[in-house]
Design a protein around this motif. Structure first.
Motif, PDB file in Angstrom:
ATOM      1  N   PRO A 131     -55.639  -5.042 -25.636  1.00 21.08           N
ATOM      2  CA  PRO A 131     -55.247  -4.314 -26.834  1.00 21.08           C
ATOM      3  C   PRO A 131     -56.260  -4.382 -27.973  1.00 21.08           C
ATOM      4  O   PRO A 131     -56.124  -3.683 -28.961  1.00 21.08           O
ATOM      5  N   ILE A 132     -57.288  -5.191 -27.845  1.00 18.86           N
ATOM      6  CA  ILE A 132     -58.322  -5.291 -28.870  1.00 18.86           C
ATOM      7  C   ILE A 132     -59.321  -4.166 -28.606  1.00 18.86           C
ATOM      8  O   ILE A 132     -59.995  -4.152 -27.572  1.00 18.86           O
ATOM      9  N   GLN A 133     -59.420  -3.239 -29.518  1.00 15.87           N
ATOM     10  CA  GLN A 133     -60.203  -2.026 -29.303  1.00 15.87           C
ATOM     11  C   GLN A 133     -61.680  -2.314 -29.056  1.00 15.87           C
ATOM     12  O   GLN A 133     -62.317  -1.653 -28.240  1.00 15.87           O
ATOM     13  N   ALA A 134     -62.232  -3.290 -29.734  1.00 17.42           N
ATOM     14  CA  ALA A 134     -63.654  -3.603 -29.554  1.00 17.42           C
ATOM     15  C   ALA A 134     -63.939  -4.080 -28.124  1.00 17.42           C
ATOM     16  O   ALA A 134     -64.984  -3.760 -27.563  1.00 17.42           O
ATOM     17  N   LEU A 135     -63.013  -4.827 -27.549  1.00 15.26           N
ATOM     18  CA  LEU A 135     -63.205  -5.281 -26.172  1.00 15.26           C
ATOM     19  C   LEU A 135     -62.856  -4.187 -25.165  1.00 15.26           C
ATOM     20  O   LEU A 135     -63.516  -4.033 -24.151  1.00 15.26           O
ATOM     21  N   ALA A 136     -61.793  -3.432 -25.457  1.00 18.20           N
ATOM     22  CA  ALA A 136     -61.370  -2.370 -24.538  1.00 18.20           C
ATOM     23  C   ALA A 136     -62.429  -1.283 -24.407  1.00 18.20           C
ATOM     24  O   ALA A 136     -62.617  -0.720 -23.334  1.00 18.20           O
ATOM     25  N   SER A 137     -63.142  -0.997 -25.483  1.00 14.34           N
ATOM     26  CA  SER A 137     -64.174   0.041 -25.418  1.00 14.34           C
ATOM     27  C   SER A 137     -65.367  -0.386 -24.571  1.00 14.34           C
ATOM     28  O   SER A 137     -66.144   0.447 -24.121  1.00 14.34           O
ATOM     29  N   ARG A 138     -65.520  -1.687 -24.354  1.00 16.44           N
ATOM     30  CA  ARG A 138     -66.617  -2.187 -23.513  1.00 16.44           C
ATOM     31  C   ARG A 138     -66.167  -2.482 -22.082  1.00 16.44           C
ATOM     32  O   ARG A 138     -66.887  -3.111 -21.315  1.00 16.44           O
ATOM     33  N   GLY A 139     -64.934  -2.074 -21.749  1.00 17.76           N
ATOM     34  CA  GLY A 139     -64.467  -2.215 -20.378  1.00 17.76           C
ATOM     35  C   GLY A 139     -63.672  -3.464 -20.075  1.00 17.76           C
ATOM     36  O   GLY A 139     -63.345  -3.728 -18.922  1.00 17.76           O
ATOM     37  N   TRP A 140     -63.332  -4.252 -21.065  1.00 19.16           N
ATOM     38  CA  TRP A 140     -62.566  -5.469 -20.821  1.00 19.16           C
ATOM     39  C   TRP A 140     -61.109  -5.111 -20.567  1.00 19.16           C
ATOM     40  O   TRP A 140     -60.494  -4.376 -21.325  1.00 19.16           O
TER      41      TRP A 140
END
Length: 152
Positions: free
Chosen positions: A44-53
């Protein structure tokens, strides 16, 4: 009911099957695979989700931490200090890490996956080993102080 013999206990301690680490490695791996099969939900953390996490990375990283802890608690390792026997476990960690990173990643993200695999596994290994060595030295220091304090 039969009792287990000394060779059985030797193998259990030698392979560190009396510790929970190997079982947690397997549990973490299956948890990661279940999350992948469930649709691979992103964090749910957008910064991590945008990098594929995704959520499956959390048990995956924990399983590598537990793998290092399991190899650090093998019964053939010295509890007094680091020895050349540690090189076998560290080599096994390196081979598993490189093999895993090679299987699941493309050339472009291989160094990233390798770092994500190596950091928790080596951290788990060296924390476990340093804890064993420190505990062994404290025990021997306590035994020496008790030996000196007993009157003859």
């Amino acid at each position: 009911m039969r009792k287990t013999g000394p060779i059985t206990w030797f193998l259990i301690r030698f392979l560190a099957l009396d510790k929970p680490w190997l079982y947690l490695v397997v549990l973490g791996y299956f948890s990661a695979m279940i999350l992948v099969w469930a649709g691979n939900p992103v964090l749910p953390i957008q910064a991590l989700a945008s990098r594929g996490w995704a959520w499956h990375h959390v048990p995956e990283i924990l399983s590598f931490l537990f793998l290092g802890m399991w190899l650090g608690s093998l019964g053939y390792l010295s509890s007094a200090s680091f020895t050349y026997h540690d090189s076998f476990a560290v080599f096994l960690l390196a081979v598993v890490g490189i093999g895993y990173a090679q299987i699941i990643s493309y050339i472009k993200i291989f160094p990233v996956v390798l770092t994500i695999v190596f950091m928790p596994s080596f951290l788990g290994y060296f924390v476990t080993r340093l804890r064993q060595i420190r505990k062994s030295k404290c025990r021997s220091a306590n035994a020496n102080s008790k030996q000196r304090s007993t009157p003859e």
